[in-house]
Design an enzyme around this catalytic site. Structure first.
Site, PDB file in Angstrom:
ATOM      1  CB  ALA A  10      -0.810  -0.014   1.311  1.00 22.06           C
ATOM      2  NE  ARG A  15      12.182   4.976   1.612  1.00 22.81           N
ATOM      3  CZ  ARG A  15      12.273   3.872   2.605  1.00 22.81           C
ATOM      4  NH1 ARG A  15      13.246   3.640   3.402  1.00 22.81           N
ATOM      5  NH2 ARG A  15      11.128   3.307   2.858  1.00 22.81           N
ATOM      6  CG  ASN A 169      12.121  -7.548   9.812  1.00 19.33           C
ATOM      7  OD1 ASN A 169      11.868  -8.704   9.361  1.00 19.33           O
ATOM      8  ND2 ASN A 169      11.397  -6.516   9.974  1.00 19.33           N
ATOM      9  CE1 TYR A 365       6.375  -5.576 -43.688  1.00 13.46           C
ATOM     10  CE2 TYR A 365       5.369  -4.971 -45.333  1.00 13.46           C
ATOM     11  CZ  TYR A 365       5.129  -5.609 -44.008  1.00 13.46           C
ATOM     12  OH  TYR A 365       3.781  -5.552 -43.531  1.00 13.46           O
ATOM     13  CB  ALA A 422      14.711  -8.983 -61.514  1.00 14.67           C
TER      14      ALA A 422
END
Ligand code: UD1
Ligand code: CA
Length: 467
Positions: A10, A15, A169, A365, A422
């Site tokens: 929560a 910081r 802790n 592409y 081509a």
């Protein structure tokens, strides 16, 4: 015994100096609180309650309905946060894991070991602790002369003697559920931050004669609590090292682990080699004996066995056995690359299926296409799939040959074994076995080049004279 969990999430995380709520900051691509919830699932927690406050909506959107939520409207401390679960969990018998949403590295094995000690010793609470060379910022574990945990003192409330204690802790605890909520009732906010500290529960319990254990984790690196961006970078480094190590132990060669980024859910087969700068993200699966990299990013993609991918980007792509991709290819969503296909340099493939043995070697592409087997797509040939309104399909049959610099204006179909000369711009279907040529016929003008050059030279000289 019933195992429940409360995740503290929560806080604002001041910081962090961020618009993003702290527990949503990603570590190896996943929000910290996501790692914590994953770990709880691994230890078979039956009910997980996430305490939300700052950014409650964002946290709930992210975690969804895999957990339950309790809202802490005002952030009055970690003890006050846990208290928000009382209405729902307060009357349950069983064990409760309390864990912070900002400690993403704590592992399932460590949690299991903590629970094991808790049960074996019949403790009312067991704290997961770690020994750090630099304990600054963490709550300190104060043990009595008998070596038992007596209480936890927060950094800001420490005497200089307490500050010198290196056992900290981690913010993770196993509690007897009923005793937890009973002790919480006696917590006050009489401390440096005027907050209701969960850590005070420990002193309250020991004063009441309850047994509190401390389980000191083997690898202190797991304990990191992310309060600022410095710790965030450190957590990233540690987590990355842990993931890389696991893959190496499973038979993956990582040439430069410091420069290889693999997210947690990625799967990689044995004998695959990862070269420097490889980034594997999301739900990516890589097969065996592949060579990936250098400088390659693969996101949510499936790559089968014996594939080579160099300097390329793949997203939501599929690459079948023995295909080769790159250098400098871009496989976008829906790229489905068949067995032994060659995708060469500066080729982009989107939403297209390419059959076995097909080659797209350079500068192409291919978008919205179905390409058969053993097709050759020449240098610079492209599908013209978008007319400004619609995306259109290109179909190319097996063994077709598409020459260099061909434009295939979709929707269009090239038949099996067809040959497109081509430089052609193809607007109509080409039938099986046919040849298509669609370009201006060449005319040569003998001596004309010299004539033009002469004319230009004369013009230049005239101009120079006038000036
Ligand atoms: C906390 C512990 C500290 C421990 C450290 C480990 C307390 C008082 N201190 O300190 O002993 O060494 O974690 O990382 O518990 N939160 C809420 N509501 C609140 C306040 C916090 O949900 O009112 C949540 C935060 O979102 C965060 C977690 O609780 O996920 C821990 O809070 P934080 O402020 O980071 O505590 P620390 O100062 O790190
Ligand atoms: Ca913290």
């Amino acid at each position: 015994m019933k195992l429940m969990a409360i995740v503290l999430a929560a806080g604002q995380g001041k910081r962090m100096k961020s618009k993003l709520y702290k527990v949503l900051h990603p570590v190896v691509g996943k929000p910290m609180v996501g790692h914590v919830v994953d770990t709880l699932r691994q230890i078979d927690v039956t009910r997980t309650m996430v305490i939300v406050g700052f950014g409650a909506e964002a946290v709930q959107n992210y975690l969804g309905d895999q957990v339950e939520y309790a809202l802490q409207e005002k952030q009055c401390g970690t003890g006050h946060a846990v208290l928000q679960a009382k209405d729902v969990l307060g009357d349950e018998d069983g064990m409760t894991v309390v864990i912070c949403g900002d400690t993403p590295l704590i592992s399932d094995v460590t949690l299991k070991n903590t629970i094991e000690l808790h049960q074996r010793s019949g403790a009312s609470a067991t704290i997961l602790t770690a020994k750090l060379d630099e304990p600054q910022g963490y709550g300190r574990i104060i043990r009595g002369e008998d070596g038992r945990v007596a209480r936890i003192v927060e950094q800001k409330d420490c005497s200089s003697e307490e500050a010198a204690v290196q056992e900290i802790n981690t913010g993770t605890y196993i509690f007897d559920n009923r005793k937890l909520f009973k002790a919480l009732g006696s917590v006050t906010n009489n401390n440096a931050q005027n907050e209701y500290y969960l850590t005070d529960v420990i002193g309250i319990m020991t004063s009441a004669g309850e047994t509190v254990q401390g389980y000191c984790m083997a690898d202190a690196a797991e304990s990191i609590g992310v309060n600022d961006r410095v710790a965030l970078a450190e957590a990233e480094r540690l987590f990355k090292a842990r993931i890389n190590r696991e893959h190496m132990l499973n038979g993956v060669t990582i040439i430069d682990p410091a420069n290889t980024y693999i997210e947690k859910d990625v799967v990689i087969g044995a004998d695959t080699v990862l070269l420097p700068g490889t980034i594997l993200r999301g739900k990516t699966i890589i097969g065996e004996q592949c060579t990936i990299g250098p400088q390659t990013e693969i996101i949510d993609s499936v790559v089968k066995d014996d594939v080579t991918i160099k300097q390329s980007v793949l997203q939501e792509a599929y690459v079948d056995n023995e295909a080769s991709v790159g250098p400098f290819a871009y496989l976008r969503p829906g790229a489905d690359i068949g067995k032994q296909v060659k995708i060469g340099d500066f080729v982009e493939i989107k939403n297209s299926k390419l059959g076995e043995g097909t080659k797209v070697s350079h500068l192409s592409y291919v978008g919205d296409a179905i390409v058969g087997t053993n097709v050759n797509i020449g240098c610079g040939a492209i599908t013209v799939n978008y007319d400004g309104f619609n995306k259109n399909l290109t179909e190319i049959g097996d063994d077709a040959f598409v020459g260099s610099n061909v434009n295939l204006i979709a929707p269009v179909k090239i038949g099996n074994g067809a040959y497109v000369v081509a430089g052609s711009t193809i607007t109509h279907a080409v039938n099986d076995g046919d040849l298509a040529i669609a370009r201006e016929r060449q005319t040569n003008k003998p001596g004309y080049a010299d004539k033009i050059k002469g004319r230009m030279k004369a013009k230049k000289e005239n101009k120079a004279k006038k000036e």
